[in-house]
Design an enzyme around this catalytic site. Structure first.
Site, PDB file in Angstrom:
ATOM      1  CE  LYS A   1      52.085  40.631  44.173  1.00  0.00           C
ATOM      2  NZ  LYS A   1      50.768  40.871  43.545  1.00  0.00           N
TER       3      LYS A   1
ATOM      4  CE  LYS B   1      49.899  40.492  47.926  1.00  0.00           C
ATOM      5  NZ  LYS B   1      48.795  39.257  47.514  1.00  0.00           N
TER       6      LYS B   1
ATOM      7  CB  ILE C   1      42.475  45.909  52.322  1.00  0.00           C
ATOM      8  CG1 ILE C   1      41.341  44.970  52.095  1.00  0.00           C
ATOM      9  CG2 ILE C   1      42.696  46.257  53.770  1.00  0.00           C
ATOM     10  CD1 ILE C   1      41.973  43.523  52.728  1.00  0.00           C
TER      11      ILE C   1
ATOM     12  NE  ARG D   1      50.802  39.012  22.988  1.00  0.00           N
ATOM     13  CZ  ARG D   1      51.148  38.538  24.202  1.00  0.00           C
ATOM     14  NH1 ARG D   1      52.345  38.193  24.642  1.00  0.00           N
ATOM     15  NH2 ARG D   1      50.433  38.268  24.900  1.00  0.00           N
TER      16      ARG D   1
HETATM   17  N1  HSE Z   1      47.385  36.280  43.617  1.00  0.00           N
HETATM   18  C1  HSE Z   1      47.251  37.117  44.684  1.00  0.00           C
HETATM   19  C2  HSE Z   1      46.018  36.499  45.462  1.00  0.00           C
HETATM   20  C3  HSE Z   1      46.724  38.397  44.518  1.00  0.00           C
HETATM   21  O1  HSE Z   1      45.606  35.473  45.224  1.00  0.00           O
HETATM   22  O2  HSE Z   1      45.747  37.081  46.577  1.00  0.00           O
HETATM   23  C4  HSE Z   1      47.875  39.396  44.073  1.00  0.00           C
HETATM   24  O3  HSE Z   1      48.993  39.642  44.815  1.00  0.00           O
END
Ligand code: HSE
Length: 447
Positions: A119, A219, A150, A62
């Site tokens: 991810k 991840k 990191i 938006r």
């Molecule tokens: N929501 C995720 C966290 C960050 O709390 O680490 C993004 O992957």
């Protein structure tokens, strides 16, 4: 499949004043920070890349959100049109599967290199993206997809690629680490700690992806694929969240000198003479780890990844794993790298999945359990309980009794056994008359 890849044309013979054209897809918490850095650090970025980076468009859902410091002319709601322009570098920070996947594929088809923080998409369909990048002779970089600021993707993909990585254990979700840390250090319950995490902006209004372990599982899939040169998807990752963790579990961990963390555990099975392929496993679940373990001291919303490899030994990566600024740092690092590659007509590493290792089911993974049982305090009870463990081939490491008579509690920690044998033991214990209740079951890792 054999891919026909296109070698990118070096741009070194084009005037150093000609900018590399950058499109940004998404302008939320991370995207707006990325835009700000590209604009404010233009001179430094130009010097580091050797060519100016020109932000030519920002795709937003938006128009109505005000983004101070960003020229409103840059915004467009037509992301497809944006990626079809003559763009060198596309940054995707929209998240989710669609339209992110179609936009990334379109960008690659048009010859742009892509930097993404996505991810979920990489875990579900990374193979399609890597193949498209390979075919286009373009880069696909994704440092920001795991553990925010990191550097962990590049170490796995490049620095450690000559080594054999045997295990990657990470605290890769800041929200859940904050919640568990607060439950441990402030003695508060799950709901209160979650409310705090939401107030501080760590947890989303709908925190499911974090607290149920989906975010960490995505991840884990990315980390396991890179570490073990094989394809692991989100669906291959065993997953349990932290919603069932109680103050009693936290206290039980404390009693044995441990702390509870939500871990993403990726392991390569040891070589066994005469056995078929080595397998990999990837799992996300809460676990008790000794307070002396390097990951035990990772508090607040920080992330950390602990890597073990044959030659390097043990390595620890630590830092902020979420938030606009830290995630933008990782995106900008990738942006400079893919820009430099582009100028040299080079591409960075693609997918490395040559090992094609089978992924083990959770049942065959070796782990240890901590069990709390409410039992009748009378002669023969311990023998009956020990028998249930022995029947399933599970060896007990320690047994402790707290209380007596009607309120006797047994705390049992096992040696390593297959997870299937451990969970079958718990099922058998639940059926015993002498066991009033199995009040806690948690895996123990890290020693
Ligand atoms: N929501 C995720 C966290 C960050 O709390 O680490 C993004 O992957």
């Amino acid at each position: 499949m054999t891919l026909t890849s296109v070698r990118p044309t070096p741009l070194l013979n084009i005037s150093p004043l000609t900018p590399l054209r950058v499109a940004l897809l998404g302008c939320g918490v991370v995207g707006s920070e990325v835009a700000r850095l590209i604009i404010e650090q233009a001179e430094d970025l130009r010097a580091r890349v050797g060519r100016p980076l020109e932000l030519v468009g920002i795709a937003v859902r938006r128009y109505d959100q005000r983004r101070p410091g960003i020229d409103p002319e840059l915004f467009t709601t037509d992301a497809e049109e944006l990626v079809s322009r003559d763009i060198d570098l596309v940054i995707e920070v929209i998240g989710g599967i669609e339209p992110a996947r179609s936009l990334i594929l379109a960008a690659l088809r048009h010859g742009a290199s892509v930097v993404t923080a996505n991810k979920a998409l990489l875990a579900v369909d990374g193979a399609t993206l890597f193949e498209a990048a390979e075919r286009a002779g373009a880069d696909l970089y994704f440092e920001a997809a795991v553990a925010g600021a990191i550097p962990i993707i590049r170490p796995l993909r490049e620095s450690l690629v000559g080594d054999e990585i045997t295990s990657v254990i990470g605290i890769v979700n800041g929200t859940t680490n904050y919640i568990l840390d607060r439950m441990d250090t402030a003695g508060i319950g799950f709901a209160e700690a979650l409310a705090e995490a939401q107030q501080l902006g760590y947890a989303e209004a709908d925190p499911t992806a974090d607290i149920e372990g989906f975010d960490a599982a995505a991840k884990a899939a990315i980390l396991a694929s890179l570490a073990f040169h094989t394809r692991v998807t989100g669906a291959d990752v065993y997953r349990e969240g932290i919603t069932g963790i109680t103050p009693a579990d936290i206290a039980s961990a404390r009693d044995i000198g441990h702390v509870i963390k939500l871990l993403a555990i990726c392991q390569l099975s040891p070589p066994i003479a005469g056995a078929a392929d080595r397998t990999v496993s990837a799992r996300v679940h809460p676990a008790m780890i000794p307070r002396s373990h390097p990951l035990a001291g990772v508090g607040d919303a920080y992330n950390s990844v602990f890597v073990e490899s044959m030659s390097a030994g043990r390595l620890m990566f630590y830092g902020p794993g979420a938030g606009g600024s830290p995630t933008a740092s990782a995106v900008l690092g990738d942006l400079v790298t893919v820009a430099r590659n582009r100028l040299r007509g080079a591409v960075g590493p693609g997918e490395s999945s040559y090992a094609a290792r089978p992924v083990s089911e959770i049942g065959s993974v070796m782990t240890r359990y901590h069990l709390s049982l409410q039992v009748a305090d009378k002669a023969g009870v311990l023998e009956t309980i020990a028998h249930a463990f022995a029947e399933h081939g599970v060896s007990i490491e320690t047994v402790r009794q707290n209380g007596r008579n009607a309120n006797a509690q047994l705390v049992i920690v096992t040696h390593h056994a297959r997870d299937a044998a451990l969970s079958a033991t718990v099922r058998a214990l639940r059926k015993l008359d002498v066991v009033r209740e199995v009040t806690g079951v948690m895996r123990v890792e890290g020693d």
